[in-house]
Motif scaffolding. Structure first.
Motif, PDB file in Angstrom:
ATOM      1  N   GLY A 410       4.453 -26.342  -4.097  1.00 37.22           N
ATOM      2  CA  GLY A 410       3.424 -26.258  -5.258  1.00 37.22           C
ATOM      3  C   GLY A 410       2.985 -25.270  -5.899  1.00 37.22           C
ATOM      4  N   TRP A 411       2.242 -24.976  -6.517  1.00 36.06           N
ATOM      5  CA  TRP A 411       2.122 -24.323  -7.381  1.00 36.06           C
ATOM      6  C   TRP A 411       0.810 -23.337  -7.330  1.00 36.06           C
ATOM      7  N   LYS A 412       0.821 -21.764  -6.979  1.00 37.83           N
ATOM      8  CA  LYS A 412      -0.720 -20.761  -7.000  1.00 37.83           C
ATOM      9  C   LYS A 412      -0.469 -20.110  -7.967  1.00 37.83           C
ATOM     10  N   ALA A 413      -1.793 -19.396  -8.265  1.00 41.25           N
ATOM     11  CA  ALA A 413      -1.212 -17.921  -9.287  1.00 41.25           C
ATOM     12  C   ALA A 413      -2.545 -17.288  -8.685  1.00 41.25           C
ATOM     13  N   GLY A 414      -2.412 -16.172  -9.041  1.00 41.27           N
ATOM     14  CA  GLY A 414      -3.227 -14.980  -8.189  1.00 41.27           C
ATOM     15  C   GLY A 414      -2.621 -14.032  -8.035  1.00 41.27           C
ATOM     16  N   THR A 415      -3.326 -12.723  -7.728  1.00 39.83           N
ATOM     17  CA  THR A 415      -2.287 -11.727  -7.540  1.00 39.83           C
ATOM     18  C   THR A 415      -2.152 -11.743  -6.367  1.00 39.83           C
ATOM     19  N   SER A 416      -2.605 -12.879  -5.475  1.00 41.89           N
ATOM     20  CA  SER A 416      -2.217 -13.362  -3.989  1.00 41.89           C
ATOM     21  C   SER A 416      -0.310 -13.390  -3.876  1.00 41.89           C
ATOM     22  N   MET A 417      -0.098 -13.747  -5.018  1.00 35.31           N
ATOM     23  CA  MET A 417       1.408 -14.210  -5.524  1.00 35.31           C
ATOM     24  C   MET A 417       2.313 -13.685  -6.177  1.00 35.31           C
ATOM     25  N   ALA A 418       1.597 -12.126  -6.311  1.00 26.83           N
ATOM     26  CA  ALA A 418       2.387 -10.976  -7.098  1.00 26.83           C
ATOM     27  C   ALA A 418       2.314 -10.261  -5.628  1.00 26.83           C
ATOM     28  N   ALA A 419       1.928  -9.856  -4.497  1.00 28.08           N
ATOM     29  CA  ALA A 419       1.269  -8.787  -3.605  1.00 28.08           C
ATOM     30  C   ALA A 419       3.067  -9.285  -2.793  1.00 28.08           C
ATOM     31  N   PRO A 420       3.225 -10.501  -2.453  1.00 25.14           N
ATOM     32  CA  PRO A 420       4.419 -10.581  -1.813  1.00 25.14           C
ATOM     33  C   PRO A 420       6.060 -10.778  -2.293  1.00 25.14           C
ATOM     34  N   GLN A 421       5.855 -10.603  -3.669  1.00 29.89           N
ATOM     35  CA  GLN A 421       6.897 -10.267  -4.612  1.00 29.89           C
ATOM     36  C   GLN A 421       7.305  -8.889  -4.398  1.00 29.89           C
ATOM     37  N   VAL A 422       6.111  -7.840  -3.971  1.00 30.57           N
ATOM     38  CA  VAL A 422       6.579  -6.601  -3.540  1.00 30.57           C
ATOM     39  C   VAL A 422       7.133  -6.252  -1.716  1.00 30.57           C
ATOM     40  N   ALA A 423       6.212  -6.702  -1.350  1.00 29.49           N
ATOM     41  CA  ALA A 423       6.296  -6.856   0.345  1.00 29.49           C
ATOM     42  C   ALA A 423       7.838  -7.329   0.316  1.00 29.49           C
ATOM     43  N   GLY A 424       8.308  -8.247  -0.243  1.00 30.67           N
ATOM     44  CA  GLY A 424      10.227  -8.329   0.093  1.00 30.67           C
ATOM     45  C   GLY A 424      10.818  -7.588  -0.513  1.00 30.67           C
ATOM     46  N   ALA A 425       9.811  -6.252  -1.801  1.00 28.24           N
ATOM     47  CA  ALA A 425      10.704  -5.363  -2.065  1.00 28.24           C
ATOM     48  C   ALA A 425      10.563  -4.548  -0.954  1.00 28.24           C
ATOM     49  N   VAL A 426      10.023  -4.646  -0.437  1.00 30.56           N
ATOM     50  CA  VAL A 426       9.720  -3.282   1.103  1.00 30.56           C
ATOM     51  C   VAL A 426      10.836  -3.824   1.231  1.00 30.56           C
ATOM     52  N   ALA A 427      11.207  -5.100   2.192  1.00 35.70           N
ATOM     53  CA  ALA A 427      11.937  -4.895   3.235  1.00 35.70           C
ATOM     54  C   ALA A 427      13.701  -5.192   2.367  1.00 35.70           C
ATOM     55  N   LEU A 428      14.044  -5.435   1.235  1.00 34.27           N
ATOM     56  CA  LEU A 428      14.940  -5.043   0.664  1.00 34.27           C
ATOM     57  C   LEU A 428      15.156  -3.941   0.992  1.00 34.27           C
ATOM     58  N   VAL A 429      14.705  -2.872   0.450  1.00 33.41           N
ATOM     59  CA  VAL A 429      14.971  -1.851   0.661  1.00 33.41           C
ATOM     60  C   VAL A 429      14.707  -1.236   2.105  1.00 33.41           C
ATOM     61  N   ARG A 430      14.503  -1.146   3.292  1.00 30.50           N
ATOM     62  CA  ARG A 430      14.677  -0.826   4.104  1.00 30.50           C
ATOM     63  C   ARG A 430      15.489  -1.806   5.246  1.00 30.50           C
ATOM     64  N   SER A 431      16.326  -2.641   3.996  1.00 29.73           N
ATOM     65  CA  SER A 431      17.791  -3.451   4.689  1.00 29.73           C
ATOM     66  C   SER A 431      18.189  -2.320   4.553  1.00 29.73           C
ATOM     67  N   LEU A 432      18.482  -0.989   3.729  1.00 30.50           N
ATOM     68  CA  LEU A 432      19.110  -0.961   2.944  1.00 30.50           C
ATOM     69  C   LEU A 432      19.596   0.795   3.473  1.00 30.50           C
ATOM     70  N   ARG A 433      18.002   0.911   3.292  1.00 28.87           N
ATOM     71  CA  ARG A 433      17.865   2.495   4.317  1.00 28.87           C
ATOM     72  C   ARG A 433      16.474   2.455   5.194  1.00 28.87           C
ATOM     73  N   PRO A 434      16.871   1.766   6.460  1.00 29.02           N
ATOM     74  CA  PRO A 434      16.031   1.736   7.165  1.00 29.02           C
ATOM     75  C   PRO A 434      15.947   2.744   7.843  1.00 29.02           C
ATOM     76  N   ASP A 435      16.182   4.572   7.863  1.00 22.28           N
ATOM     77  CA  ASP A 435      15.222   5.277   7.581  1.00 22.28           C
ATOM     78  C   ASP A 435      13.834   5.780   7.176  1.00 22.28           C
ATOM     79  N   ALA A 436      14.242   5.028   6.186  1.00 18.25           N
ATOM     80  CA  ALA A 436      13.145   5.831   4.706  1.00 18.25           C
ATOM     81  C   ALA A 436      12.084   5.359   5.296  1.00 18.25           C
ATOM     82  N   SER A 437      10.740   6.649   4.702  1.00 20.28           N
ATOM     83  CA  SER A 437       9.612   7.056   5.206  1.00 20.28           C
ATOM     84  C   SER A 437       8.776   5.801   3.952  1.00 20.28           C
ATOM     85  N   VAL A 438       7.711   6.122   4.052  1.00 17.11           N
ATOM     86  CA  VAL A 438       6.714   5.097   3.549  1.00 17.11           C
ATOM     87  C   VAL A 438       6.771   5.687   2.436  1.00 17.11           C
TER      88      VAL A 438
END
Length: 474
Positions: A410-438
């Motif tokens: 189903g479809w939803k729109a909201g900043t609720s849907m934008a935030a997890p795009q960035v949370a996923g991006a954090v996961a991508l970065v940490r998978s490449l740089r596990p020791d990267a700081s916040v």
């Protein structure tokens, strides 16, 4: 854009919410006491031994010197020792509904005859992932490298602090059931209970694994999700949310996604001074999370609110250390629904591009970046069959005519849907740089974000650009 400057109108509209945003059973706005209130105890103002035995401790958040409690706050010594446990809401499920949108229509072509009917498939409908070239969603496999050719989030962990995550084929094996937890006071587990499929939709955006090639592909399909449920219904409790953030950090999460916040009128601390006390509690939780190397990602809110206005405080986005995300989305995606116009060509035939600020998004200096959250044209809702294609498609569930809960899209729109795009991006970065700081992870996301329409007011450092991000992080 005049529709983003409506403080007077929004404040009046928000007044209709009234005291509904104060949690039932919480300390009241004027600080009065009562026999069965939800409140927070500040252990920096009172010792644990001074808390009466008849005060029920719901969460012991000793890592930040806080207790989430129920009982009579007046029984705890010291006027500064207790804080109202303010109600918190999913950012697209406030009491008045808000301007964000959802649509219950199923992903066309998801399963069955429509797959061969010439109608759009689920993969074609994921403009948010296609615009970023996240994975191979095209009809021409191998047509250029994708983000997931380099990183898929393997070895990382993301907490979805939300309404719970339902069992869905595209989330099979994604949720760590042992570490997931229910932080509400109901007796059930981390799966949804009365609060809808918001958390399931968010989880699909982060980590959908497109199990059979006909479903939802998340940004980081190999990350692990912790479902930390903080909603039983529309309202949640600040104490439950803060406890979930601290727990997620203690369990080694790389990011926590908070697609939640406080609706109008609870953005005016001059009128509601307890907001400053709640802010301080969040600051402790976020500081602890950062000390444990966890990025706290928050949706900026759906009130079209200028957070830079004097006297405005949008929580938790404006808490120091929170990574705030505004929403963008297209207008016109696949409205001209003809087979030859699909694929990435459809992204070039838009009235507004995918990085255009959504008409509902909050904005201001508290926004770190923008990301795909979905958009809509109010005039098209009654005129265009596929108006909801401009929303974000992800994993949901429904109850069928036999009363069974079944997976769906189903479809939803909201900043609720934008935030997890960035949370996923954090996961991508940490998978490449596990020791990267916040700080290093956040800096990479900001520095690789691209310029977008309407400028930094709506996008902070820019619009999330996963391809640039992964190239820099390698």
């Amino acid at each position: 854009m005049s529709d983003h400057s409506r403080r007077t109108f929004l404040k009046a509209a928000g007044g209709a919410v009234g005291s509904a945003a104060l949690l039932t059973g919480s300390a009241s706005a004027d600080g009065s006491s009562g026999p069965d209130r939800r409140f927070l105890v500040d252990l920096r103002e009172v010792s644990r031994s001074e808390v009466p035995d008849d005060v029920e401790i719901i969460h012991d958040i000793s890592e930040i010197d806080v207790l989430a409690a129920r009982g009579d706050p007046g029984a705890v010594p010291g006027s500064a020792s207790t804080v109202a446990d303010l109600a918190v809401y999913q950012h697209d499920a406030t009491p008045e509904g808000g301007p964000a949108k959802e649509h219950s229509g199923k992903g066309r072509g998801s399963k069955g005859p429509a797959w061969d009917s010439g109608e759009p498939t689920n993969t074609e409908l994921q403009w948010d992932k296609r615009a970023q070239r996240v994975g191979d969603l095209t009809e021409n496999p191998g047509n250029g490298r994708t983000v997931q050719d380099t990183a898929t989030g393997e070895g990382t962990r993301v907490a979805v602090i939300d309404s719970g995550v339902y069992d869905h084929p595209d989330l099979a094996g994604v949720v760590n059931e042992e570490l997931s937890e229910n932080f509400t006071t109901d007796p059930y587990d981390f799966r949804p209970n009365g609060a809808g499929n918001h958390g399931t939709h968010v989880a699909g955006i982060v980590a959908g694994n497109n199990a059979d090639g006909e479903g939802i592909l998340g940004t980081a399909p190999d990350t692990e999700i912790l479902s930390h449920r903080v909603f039983s219904g529309v309202q949640g409790a600040s104490g439950d949310t803060i406890a979930a953030v601290v727990d997620a950090a203690s369990k080694g999460c790389d990011a926590a996604n908070l697609s939640l916040g406080y609706p109008l009128p609870y953005v005016y601390p001059d009128e509601y001074p307890f907001l400053l006390d709640v802010k301080e509690m969040y600051e402790r939780a976020v500081s602890y999370a950062r000390s444990q190397d966890m990025v706290v990602v928050n949706s900026s809110g759906n009130d079209a609110l200028d957070m830079d206005q004097e006297g405005v405080l949008s929580l938790p986005t404006e808490v120091e250390g929170v990574f705030g995300v505004a929403a963008t989305g297209p207008i016109g995606y696949l409205w001209d629904d003809k087979k030859p116009s699909r694929e990435d060509k459809a992204l070039k035939k838009l009235d507004k591009p995918t990085a255009y600020p959504a008409n509902y998004t909050n904005y201001g200096e508290a926004v770190d970046v923008s990301a795909a959250g979905g958009n809509y044209d109010p005039e098209a809702i009654d005129e265009v069959e596929g108006w909801y294609y401009d929303l974000v498609l992800s994993t949901v569930y429904e109850t069928n005519e036999d009363g069974e809960t079944v997976p769906d899209y189903g479809w939803k729109a909201g900043t609720s849907m934008a935030a997890p795009q960035v949370a996923g991006a954090v996961a991508l970065v940490r998978s490449l740089r596990p020791d990267a700081s916040v700080e290093e992870v956040e800096t990479l996301i900001r520095e690789t974000a691209r310029d977008a329409p309407e400028g930094e007011t709506y996008h902070g450092a820019g619009h999330l650009d996963l391809r640039r991000l992964i190239k820099r992080a390698r």
